[in-house]
Design a protein around this motif. Structure first.
Motif, PDB file in Angstrom:
ATOM      1  N   THR A  61       0.820  -1.212   0.000  1.00 17.89           N
ATOM      2  CA  THR A  61       0.000   0.000   0.000  1.00 17.89           C
ATOM      3  C   THR A  61       0.854   1.262   0.000  1.00 17.89           C
ATOM      4  O   THR A  61       0.705   2.141  -0.853  1.00 17.89           O
ATOM      5  CB  THR A  61      -0.941   0.001   1.215  1.00 17.89           C
ATOM      6  OG1 THR A  61      -1.786  -1.156   1.163  1.00 17.89           O
ATOM      7  CG2 THR A  61      -1.800   1.256   1.223  1.00 17.89           C
ATOM      8  N   PHE A  62       1.773   1.342   0.947  1.00 14.65           N
ATOM      9  CA  PHE A  62       2.591   2.548   1.056  1.00 14.65           C
ATOM     10  C   PHE A  62       3.699   2.578   0.002  1.00 14.65           C
ATOM     11  O   PHE A  62       3.983   3.625  -0.582  1.00 14.65           O
ATOM     12  CB  PHE A  62       3.201   2.643   2.457  1.00 14.65           C
ATOM     13  CG  PHE A  62       2.206   2.974   3.527  1.00 14.65           C
ATOM     14  CD1 PHE A  62       1.845   4.282   3.787  1.00 14.65           C
ATOM     15  CD2 PHE A  62       1.614   1.968   4.284  1.00 14.65           C
ATOM     16  CE1 PHE A  62       0.924   4.592   4.776  1.00 14.65           C
ATOM     17  CE2 PHE A  62       0.694   2.256   5.274  1.00 14.65           C
ATOM     18  CZ  PHE A  62       0.346   3.578   5.516  1.00 14.65           C
ATOM     19  N   GLY A  63       4.328   1.424  -0.249  1.00 10.64           N
ATOM     20  CA  GLY A  63       5.424   1.392  -1.206  1.00 10.64           C
ATOM     21  C   GLY A  63       4.991   1.715  -2.623  1.00 10.64           C
ATOM     22  O   GLY A  63       5.626   2.517  -3.308  1.00 10.64           O
ATOM     23  N   VAL A  64       3.886   1.111  -3.070  1.00 12.62           N
ATOM     24  CA  VAL A  64       3.414   1.353  -4.432  1.00 12.62           C
ATOM     25  C   VAL A  64       2.919   2.786  -4.589  1.00 12.62           C
ATOM     26  O   VAL A  64       3.227   3.457  -5.586  1.00 12.62           O
ATOM     27  CB  VAL A  64       2.310   0.344  -4.801  1.00 12.62           C
ATOM     28  CG1 VAL A  64       1.673   0.691  -6.148  1.00 12.62           C
ATOM     29  CG2 VAL A  64       2.878  -1.071  -4.854  1.00 12.62           C
ATOM     30  N   CYS A  65       2.154   3.265  -3.621  1.00 13.08           N
ATOM     31  CA  CYS A  65       1.633   4.643  -3.713  1.00 13.08           C
ATOM     32  C   CYS A  65       2.775   5.661  -3.755  1.00 13.08           C
ATOM     33  O   CYS A  65       2.788   6.562  -4.605  1.00 13.08           O
ATOM     34  CB  CYS A  65       0.702   4.926  -2.542  1.00 13.08           C
ATOM     35  SG  CYS A  65      -0.869   4.032  -2.607  1.00 13.08           S
TER      36      CYS A  65
END
Length: 297
Positions: A109-113
């Motif tokens: 969630t955080f890495g891709v965003c």
């Protein structure tokens, strides 16, 4: 009455997308994918089975039955507290799968965003995000778990947060690098020339084209999460008793290596099967999603 005019130019027909059975046909012929999928399904099935049935209660302590050898009553014997090994392995799979899924979801969630934002915005936004990624790299899962344990105490939540944070920088870098390659493609340049904004291009063109890379990486990160969870539980920072965990089973078995070495072999084999299955599955998916390898198979 004259005949209607016809054009001698053939209208090109768009190629039909490959049917789904083509992908699955190649997948079923791919040894790495089949073996990795079978091992992964075995671990998942064990976790699901533990929700409804175990041979014995994994929380029941029977000192009188400790260190029993394999028998019809206890298929793999009992541990130093008289608990059934099979029941502990099944319940431990549930804890491992739960921690892995949530931790990988946090990382994705955080890495891709953040990776997509860095690729789309560039400039100072990209610089800040990448320096944040470098800073996070300095805190591996074990160190993060130690710091969190001093504040909130050890437990499953501590291991989930620590493993999830550790996965974010890897996924930021992978997403940014893959997205940068897509932003340089002609169809993305055409979309920008037509007036589409960065957000719309990211959702419609960039993300779908790097999705296969993210899926493959997710399987690898899942395997790393399983190893990290076992390590944290072994150190006493992860899953706490009475909840069974493969890492805690290794911790309990270390004092009995000479009297009953199989107590360490069983959870170690379970961890190895889970990690091997996910790595083989990731390798198979990488080959299947690669168009060059797809044409060769």
């Amino acid at each position: 009455m004259s005949a209607p005019l016809t054009s001698s130019v053939d209208v090109p027909i768009a190629p039909h997308p490959l049917p789904a059975k083509t992908f699955w046909g190649r997948a079923l012929r791919h040894r790495s994918f089949v073996l990795g999928g079978a091992l992964s399904l075995l671990v998942v099935a064990s976790a699901l089975l533990s929700l409804v049935w175990t041979p014995w209660s994994p929380y029941e302590i029977d000192i009188a039955s400790k260190l029993r050898p394999p028998s019809a009553a206890h298929w793999l014997g009992t541990d130093t507290f008289g608990r059934d090994i099979v029941s502990l392995l099944l319940a431990g799979a549930r804890a491992t799968i739960l921690v892995g899924i949530i931790a990988v979801s946090i990382g994705l969630t955080f890495g891709v965003c953040l990776g997509l934002i860095a690729s789309a915005k560039r400039g100072w936004t990209e610089e800040i995000i990448m320096r944040f990624s470098d800073f996070t790299f300095a805190f591996p899962a074990v160190l993060s778990a130690i710091m969190l344990a001093t504040v909130a105490g050890p437990g499953m939540l501590t291991s989930i947060i620590a493993i999830g944070i550790f996965q974010i920088p890897t996924l930021i870098r992978l997403t940014r690098g893959s997205a940068n390659a897509i932003w340089a493609r002609e169809y993305v340049l055409a979309a920008r020339a037509s007036g589409k904004g960065a957000f719309r291009i990211t959702i419609e063109h960039v993300l779908p084209n790097i999705l296969s890379i993210l899926i493959v990486q997710a399987t690898i990160q899942f395997a790393l999460a399983i190893l990290a969870e076992a390590a944290l539980s072994y150190l006493g920072l992860g899953t706490q008793p009475p909840q069974p965990s493969w890492g805690r089973m290794l911790n309990d078995a270390q004092t009995m290596l000479f009297q009953s070495p199989m107590l360490a072999v069983y959870p170690g084999a379970a961890i190895a099967i889970a990690v091997l299955g996910l790595n083989l599955l990731g390798d198979g998916l990488r080959d299947l999603f690669d168009p060059r390898l797809a044409r060769e198979r």
